[in-house]
Design an enzyme around this catalytic site. Structure first.
Site, PDB file in Angstrom:
ATOM      1  N   ARG A 140      -0.004  -2.187  -8.285  1.00  0.00           N
ATOM      2  CA  ARG A 140      -0.624  -3.430  -7.797  1.00  0.00           C
ATOM      3  C   ARG A 140      -2.056  -3.171  -7.361  1.00  0.00           C
ATOM      4  O   ARG A 140      -2.437  -2.035  -7.079  1.00  0.00           O
ATOM      5  CB  ARG A 140       0.187  -4.019  -6.656  1.00  0.00           C
ATOM      6  N   GLU A 242      -1.186 -10.900   2.442  1.00  0.00           N
ATOM      7  CA  GLU A 242      -2.092 -10.053   3.235  1.00  0.00           C
ATOM      8  C   GLU A 242      -3.537 -10.184   2.745  1.00  0.00           C
ATOM      9  O   GLU A 242      -4.484 -10.202   3.528  1.00  0.00           O
ATOM     10  CB  GLU A 242      -1.610  -8.603   3.154  1.00  0.00           C
ATOM     11  N   ARG A 246      -3.048 -10.539  -4.696  1.00  0.00           N
ATOM     12  CA  ARG A 246      -2.414  -9.271  -5.055  1.00  0.00           C
ATOM     13  C   ARG A 246      -1.937  -9.421  -6.483  1.00  0.00           C
ATOM     14  O   ARG A 246      -1.159 -10.339  -6.778  1.00  0.00           O
ATOM     15  CB  ARG A 246      -1.219  -8.967  -4.154  1.00  0.00           C
ATOM     16  N   CYS A 289      -6.827  -4.857   4.959  1.00  0.00           N
ATOM     17  CA  CYS A 289      -6.406  -3.607   5.613  1.00  0.00           C
ATOM     18  C   CYS A 289      -7.224  -2.445   5.046  1.00  0.00           C
ATOM     19  O   CYS A 289      -7.394  -2.346   3.826  1.00  0.00           O
ATOM     20  CB  CYS A 289      -4.922  -3.375   5.343  1.00  0.00           C
ATOM     21  N   THR A 291      -6.488   0.509   4.507  1.00  0.00           N
ATOM     22  CA  THR A 291      -5.759   1.422   3.613  1.00  0.00           C
ATOM     23  C   THR A 291      -5.899   1.011   2.155  1.00  0.00           C
ATOM     24  O   THR A 291      -5.589   1.782   1.265  1.00  0.00           O
ATOM     25  CB  THR A 291      -4.241   1.458   3.933  1.00  0.00           C
ATOM     26  N   ARG A 298      -2.220   0.625  -5.680  1.00  0.00           N
ATOM     27  CA  ARG A 298      -1.039   1.345  -5.232  1.00  0.00           C
ATOM     28  C   ARG A 298      -0.097   1.426  -6.421  1.00  0.00           C
ATOM     29  O   ARG A 298       0.411   0.408  -6.891  1.00  0.00           O
ATOM     30  CB  ARG A 298      -0.376   0.632  -4.059  1.00  0.00           C
ATOM     31  N   ARG A 327       8.007   5.993   1.037  1.00  0.00           N
ATOM     32  CA  ARG A 327       8.511   4.877   1.840  1.00  0.00           C
ATOM     33  C   ARG A 327       9.988   4.668   1.528  1.00  0.00           C
ATOM     34  O   ARG A 327      10.486   5.127   0.502  1.00  0.00           O
ATOM     35  CB  ARG A 327       7.788   3.561   1.481  1.00  0.00           C
ATOM     36  N   GLU A 332       7.669  -1.145   2.893  1.00  0.00           N
ATOM     37  CA  GLU A 332       6.956  -0.546   4.006  1.00  0.00           C
ATOM     38  C   GLU A 332       7.735  -0.657   5.320  1.00  0.00           C
ATOM     39  O   GLU A 332       8.422  -1.643   5.546  1.00  0.00           O
ATOM     40  CB  GLU A 332       5.627  -1.281   4.159  1.00  0.00           C
TER      41      GLU A 332
HETATM   42  N1  ARG Z   1      -0.801  -2.379  10.041  1.00  0.00           N
HETATM   43  C1  ARG Z   1       0.354  -1.752   9.539  1.00  0.00           C
HETATM   44  C2  ARG Z   1       0.476  -0.399  10.178  1.00  0.00           C
HETATM   45  O1  ARG Z   1      -0.454   0.032  10.762  1.00  0.00           O
HETATM   46  C3  ARG Z   1       0.337  -1.643   8.009  1.00  0.00           C
HETATM   47  C4  ARG Z   1      -0.678  -0.706   7.453  1.00  0.00           C
HETATM   48  C5  ARG Z   1      -0.701  -0.483   5.960  1.00  0.00           C
HETATM   49  N2  ARG Z   1       0.028  -1.422   5.202  1.00  0.00           N
HETATM   50  C6  ARG Z   1      -0.420  -2.581   4.742  1.00  0.00           C
HETATM   51  N3  ARG Z   1       0.428  -3.372   4.193  1.00  0.00           N
HETATM   52  N4  ARG Z   1      -1.666  -2.892   4.819  1.00  0.00           N
HETATM   53  O2  ARG Z   1       1.521   0.241  10.079  1.00  0.00           O
END
Ligand code: ARG
Length: 374
Positions: A140, A242, A246, A289, A291, A298, A327, A332
């Site tokens: 994704r 999010e 996506r 985010c 990450t 990912r 995971r 997650e």
């Molecule tokens: N904020 C969450 C954490 O700190 C998710 C972090 C990464 N995952 C995500 N779906 N952005 O655990």
């Protein structure tokens, strides 16, 4: 606990309100720092000094430090604990973001993300031609649409605008490619049963993610949210979960090449439709985010490795060696179910799209070899 976000009330907020919020933030900050159970990157990287230095900063849209760290302050089991309420936050709060970005992606403050490169598709293989280990493969990526802030600052009207814009493009754009053709299902009209079925099948995002909720990312839910998906359930697009967008390609088995090829076609289709995505000089594609910055890619497999995973230390050491993340099978923040794991590349920033997927391919290949020899 104030839960309205700051960009919403920035113009009207009085000094009192501001002081009250800072008091609450200080209290939550101290609680987090003193909680031995909290192992988040936020806790490690935001020391008292930096906290005080950032406490009065605001982005152009009015987002504050609280908007960046609220999720981590309220969820001590966060792995990361921060989000960018709007694109500008990566600059204004760079002293915090850069540390976390470096720790997560191994990408220092002076580095620059490379230009997009998907490389040679034929280098990607079927990792499990005999169908012994891999249940499914999924790749994704995320995109943010130019001209719109991220979740906490989006108004109800903007959610709907985004939904309209993106779903229209998908319904038109996929027409020429059988695999990209599909239907759009808005969350507002989806029955609870259908929603549950799609979530259980790993096609749809979960509802009520407390990490996102406390980041103010779920306002007006389910308005403006939905999923576009093809008949074969091998291509889907999430709208306004999010991230604005996506794009997901997945199928049963371990054929990384087929999955990556379909994702690339979908990205090209969306790009050529006139949608413009937010891309930063240094950080690549911007996402909510940290990450997910950079390639936003990912690449993962759902896999059973009963022997290797029984040796927890070796399993984890191998994942670390190949920059992989393990995971649980339900996604997650979940544990493994019946020895099934979701294994993916960990880094998305500072490397090309080709390399991000290749990291997963190489690492999983190695894990399968180890499993076979045990
Ligand atoms: N904020 C969450 C954490 O700190 C998710 C972090 C990464 N995952 C995500 N779906 N952005 O655990």
């Amino acid at each position: 606990m104030p839960t309205t976000n700051n960009c919403e009330k920035s113009r009207s907020s009085s000094k009192n309100q501001n002081n009250c919020q800072i008091k609450v933030m200080r209290k939550l900050f101290n609680e987090m720092q003193q909680d031995p159970q909290c192992k988040s990157m936020l806790k490690r990287n935001l020391n008292k000094d930096l906290f005080e230095r950032l406490i009065n900063r605001r982005t152009k849209m009015g987002s504050t430090l609280m908007d960046v760290i609220r999720s981590g302050l309220m969820n001590h089991d966060s792995n990361i604990g921060v989000y960018a309420p709007d694109p500008d936050a990566y600059q204004i709060f760079s002293d915090l973001f850069n540390r976390i970005i470096d720790e997560y992606h191994n990408f220092s403050a002076t580095e620059k993300h490379p230009t997009s490169d998907f490389g040679k598709l034929s280098d990607f293989i079927d990792l499990d031609p005999e169908n012994k280990f891999i249940i499914s493969t999924r790749i994704r990526c995320g995109r943010s649409v130019k001209g719109f802030p991220f979740n906490p600052c989006l108004k109800e009207k903007q959610y709907k605008e985004l939904e309209q814009k993106i779903s229209t493009i998908l319904l038109k754009g996929g027409a020429g490619d059988e695999e990209l053709k599909g239907t759009y299902l808005p969350l507002t009209t989806m029955s609870k049963e259908e929603q549950k079925r799609l979530i259980d099948q790993h096609f749809l995002f979960k509802e009520g993610d407390r990490f996102l909720q406390t980041a103010n990312a779920c306002r007006f839910w389910p308005k403006g949210r939905g999923i576009f998906l093809n008949k074969a359930r091998t291509f889907m697009v999430w709208i306004n979960e999010e991230d604005h967008i996506r794009i997901i390609s997945m199928q049963e088995g371990g054929n990384v090449g087929q999955v990556f090829g379909r994702l690339q076609r979908a990205i090209r289709m969306m790009e050529s439709s006139g949608l413009e995505f937010v891309r930063d000089q240094r950080l690549g594609y911007l996402t909510f985010c940290p990450t997910n910055l950079g390639t936003t890619i990912r690449a993962s497999v759902m896999i059973k490795l009963p022997k290797l995973s029984a040796q927890k230390q070796l399993f984890e050491a191998t994942a670390n060696k190949f920059n992989l993340q393990i995971r649980g099978s339900k996604g997650e923040h979940t544990d493994s179910d019946e020895g099934m794991y979701d294994i993916s590349n960990r880094r998305r920033l500072g490397l090309t799209e080709y390399d991000a997927v290749m990291e997963m391919q190489r690492g999983v290949q190695q894990m399968i070899e180890m499993e076979k020899s045990m």
